[in-house]
Design an enzyme around this catalytic site. Structure first.
Site, PDB file in Angstrom:
ATOM      1  N   ASP A 179      43.329 -61.463 -98.507  1.00 34.94           N
ATOM      2  CA  ASP A 179      43.656 -60.025 -97.773  1.00 34.94           C
ATOM      3  C   ASP A 179      42.743 -59.282 -98.902  1.00 34.94           C
ATOM      4  O   ASP A 179      42.479 -59.444 -99.951  1.00 34.94           O
ATOM      5  CB  ASP A 179      45.217 -59.967 -98.105  1.00 34.94           C
ATOM      6  CG  ASP A 179      45.676 -58.814 -97.308  1.00 34.94           C
ATOM      7  OD1 ASP A 179      46.270 -58.994 -96.203  1.00 34.94           O
ATOM      8  OD2 ASP A 179      45.426 -57.589 -97.649  1.00 34.94           O
ATOM      9  N   SER A 180      42.536 -58.100 -98.401  1.00 40.51           N
ATOM     10  CA  SER A 180      41.816 -57.054 -99.076  1.00 40.51           C
ATOM     11  C   SER A 180      42.911 -56.419-100.338  1.00 40.51           C
ATOM     12  O   SER A 180      42.535 -55.506-101.183  1.00 40.51           O
ATOM     13  CB  SER A 180      41.258 -55.781 -98.370  1.00 40.51           C
ATOM     14  OG  SER A 180      42.470 -55.422 -97.530  1.00 40.51           O
ATOM     15  N   CYS A 219      46.353 -56.456 -82.875  1.00 36.60           N
ATOM     16  CA  CYS A 219      47.527 -55.613 -82.512  1.00 36.60           C
ATOM     17  C   CYS A 219      47.127 -54.427 -82.137  1.00 36.60           C
ATOM     18  O   CYS A 219      47.700 -53.300 -82.060  1.00 36.60           O
ATOM     19  CB  CYS A 219      48.307 -55.484 -83.881  1.00 36.60           C
ATOM     20  SG  CYS A 219      47.284 -54.985 -84.944  1.00 36.60           S
TER      21      CYS A 219
END
Ligand code: SAH
Length: 401
Positions: free
Chosen positions: A255-256, A345
Site C-alpha cells: 500500500d502507498s 470501484c
C-alpha cells in the site's frame, strides 16, 4: 396539498428519467426555475405542461440541480419524512444488526436508500456520517438528531472530507458532531474478524465496508490455505485478516500509505495471528509489481483492490489503461492454476467494460483466464434499480493458467 413556492420546469421531452424514478435533475434538463428557491430549498419538479412529477431539494451551484426525495404530490417533506426514510434503511439492515460477528456496516446508502447525499456507516457504538450535498448539509443538525434518537449511539462523527463536496459549493469538514469522540483504538468486528479502525483519520469512513462479502468469498480456506498471497492495495489489512484466518501462507501486503500498513499489521496480530513471514511494503503498487516481474517472483493468489481510477467520464479511458496495466502485471506474477481477485470501484467503469479490460490484459499476458465468480458490493450497499449509478464495485475471481 399546496404547491411549493418554487419549481423546476423541465424542458420538453426531459420528463422520462424522472417518471422512471431516476433521482437526479441535471441543469441541462431544466427549462426554467420558477419562484426564488434558496440553495437547499425544496422545489417541485414539473413537466413543461405544468404536471407535477416529483419533489426535490435544489442546489443552483451543482450540475445536479435537484435531487428527488418523493414522487408523490401528497408527500410532505418534513421531519417525519426524514425519520421514516432513516427507519426504512435501518429495517433493511435488520438481519445484519442481529449478527454479533459483524458490528460495522453501512446503514444508509444515500440515493439507493431514498436519502440522496447522505451516507451513514455504523462502527459498533459509533456512527460516521458523510453529507455529500448541500441539501443534506443544510439539514445536518436535524438528521444527526434523528439518527441519535433512532440508534442511541455513543457518538456521531462527520467525515465530509471528500472532494465531491466542492461540486456542491461546500468546503470539506470532519469532526465530532454528537456525543463523545471514539477512542483512537476503536475495535469493530466483521464476520468475526477484529479490526482496529481510525474513525477520524482513516480513509472514507474508516473501513472499506463494501468488500465485506468479497473478503469471505476470495479468502476461503480451499483457495488460500498454505498459499503465497500478494495483497495489493492492502489498506488496513481487510483481505489479509481473512486470508490469515483461513491459514494462508506468507502474505505480501502493498500500500502507498505507511499508516494504513502499520494498522494492517496491528490488526492481523490483534485478530490473533502470529505471522513472521508476512511482508508490509509501502510503495507504489505499479512499481512494486514491475519489480517483482523483473525478479520473476511468483504467487499463488494476487488480490487487486485499487482506489477509484475514473473520477469523471473523461477519465474513463485513462482509468481503463491503468486497470489493464495493473491486471497484466498481476497475471504475469501468478503460478499456473493461481487465482486473481481483481476489483474496480469506479462507478463509471461498468462491470461489462471491466471484464473487457481484464480480457485485454489476459490476451496480452498470454494466459488462459477462467472467471469462477462475479463479485459485487456488499448487500448493505444496495443498488437502486432505478439508479444504476449506485452499482459501483465490481470484481472478478479468476483461475489463471
Ligand atoms: N483492500 C483494502 C481496501 C483498499 S482501498 C481493504 O480491503 O480494506 C485502496 C488502497 O490503495 C488505499 O489504502 C490507498 O492507500 C492505496 N493506494 C492508492 N494508490 C496507491 C498506489 N499507487 N500504490 C499502492 N497503494 C495505493
Amino acid at each position: 396539498m399546496d404547491k411549493l413556492a418554487a419549481s423546476l420546469v423541465l424542458k420538453k421531452g426531459r420528463e422520462k428519467p424522472v417518471v422512471n424514478r431516476h433521482p437526479w435533475i441535471f441543469s441541462g434538463a431544466i427549462e426554467r426555475v420558477e419562484g426564488r428557491p434558496e440553495p437547499g430549498d425544496l422545489v417541485d419538479v414539473v413537466g413543461k405542461d405544468g404536471r407535477f412529477l416529483a419533489r426535490a431539494y435544489y442546489n443552483p451551484h451543482s450540475q445536479i440541480r435537484g435531487r428527488i426525495l418523493a414522487w408523490d404530490a401528497d408527500e410532505t417533506i418534513d421531519e417525519t419524512f426524514w425519520r421514516q426514510k432513516i427507519e426504512r434503511a435501518i429495517t433493511g439492515r435488520a438481519a445484519l444488526a442481529l449478527e454479533p460477528a459483524t458490528t460495522a456496516y453501512r446503514l444508509i446508502n444515500a440515493e439507493a436508500d431514498g436519502l440522496p447525499g447522505l451516507v451513514v456507516d455504523k462502527y459498533g457504538d459509533f456512527l460516521v456520517i458523510q453529507c455529500l450535498t448541500l441539501g443534506i448539509d443544510r439539514r445536518k443538525e436535524m438528521l444527526v438528531g434523528l439518527l441519535a434518537d433512532s440508534l442511541n449511539p455513543a457518538g456521531i462523527i462527520e467525515r465530509s472530507d471528500v472532494s465531491v463536496r466542492a461540486q456542491e459549493g461546500l468546503p470539506e469538514f470532519k469532526g465530532l458532531v454528537w456525543g463523545e469522540p471514539p477512542p483512537s483504538d476503536w475495535i469493530v468486528r466483521e464476520n468475526g474478524r477484529q479490526f482496529g479502525v481510525d474513525l477520524l483519520g482513516g480513509h472514507k469512513t474508516g473501513l472499506y465496508l463494501d468488500q465485506r462479502e468479497n473478503r469471505t468469498a476470495v479468502c476461503r480456506p480451499h483457495f488460500v490455505a498454505g498459499k503465497e498471497i500478494l495483497n495489493v492495495f492492502a489498506y488496513t489489512g481487510g483481505f489479509a485478516l481473512y486470508a490469515a484466518a483461513s491459514g494462508a501462507g506468507p502474505i505480501v501486503n502493498i500500500d502507498s500509505s505507511m499508516a494504513a500498513l502499520t494498522l494492517a499489521e496491528k490488526n492481523v496480530i490483534g485478530d490473533g495471528w502470529e505471522r513472521p513471514l508476512d511482508e508490509y511494503i509501502a510503495g507504489d503498487a505499479f512499481e512494486v509489481l514491475r519489480y517483482y516481474r523483473d525478479e520473476d517472483r511468483k504467487f499463488d493468489m494476487v488480490i487487486l483492490d485499487p482506489p477509484k481510477f475514473a473520477h469523471s467520464q473523461r477519465g474513463v479511458e485513462r482509468a481503463a489503461r491503468g486497470y489493464k496495466d495493473l491486471n497484466w502485471l498481476a497475471l504475469r506474477l501468478l503460478r499456473p492454476g493461481g487465482l486473481l481477485a481483481t476489483f474496480s470501484c469506479s462507478g463509471r467503469v461498468s462491470a461489462d467494460l471491466f471484464q473487457k479490460i481484464v480480457f485485454g490484459a489476459a490476451v496480452d499476458a498470454g494466459r488462459d483466464v477462467q472467471i469462477i465468480q462475479h463479485l459485487r458490493q456488499a448487500p448493505d450497499h444496495p443498488i437502486l434499480l432505478t439508479f444504476p449509478e449506485s452499482a459501483y464495485l465490481k470484481g472478478l475471481l479468476c483461475r489463471v493458467w
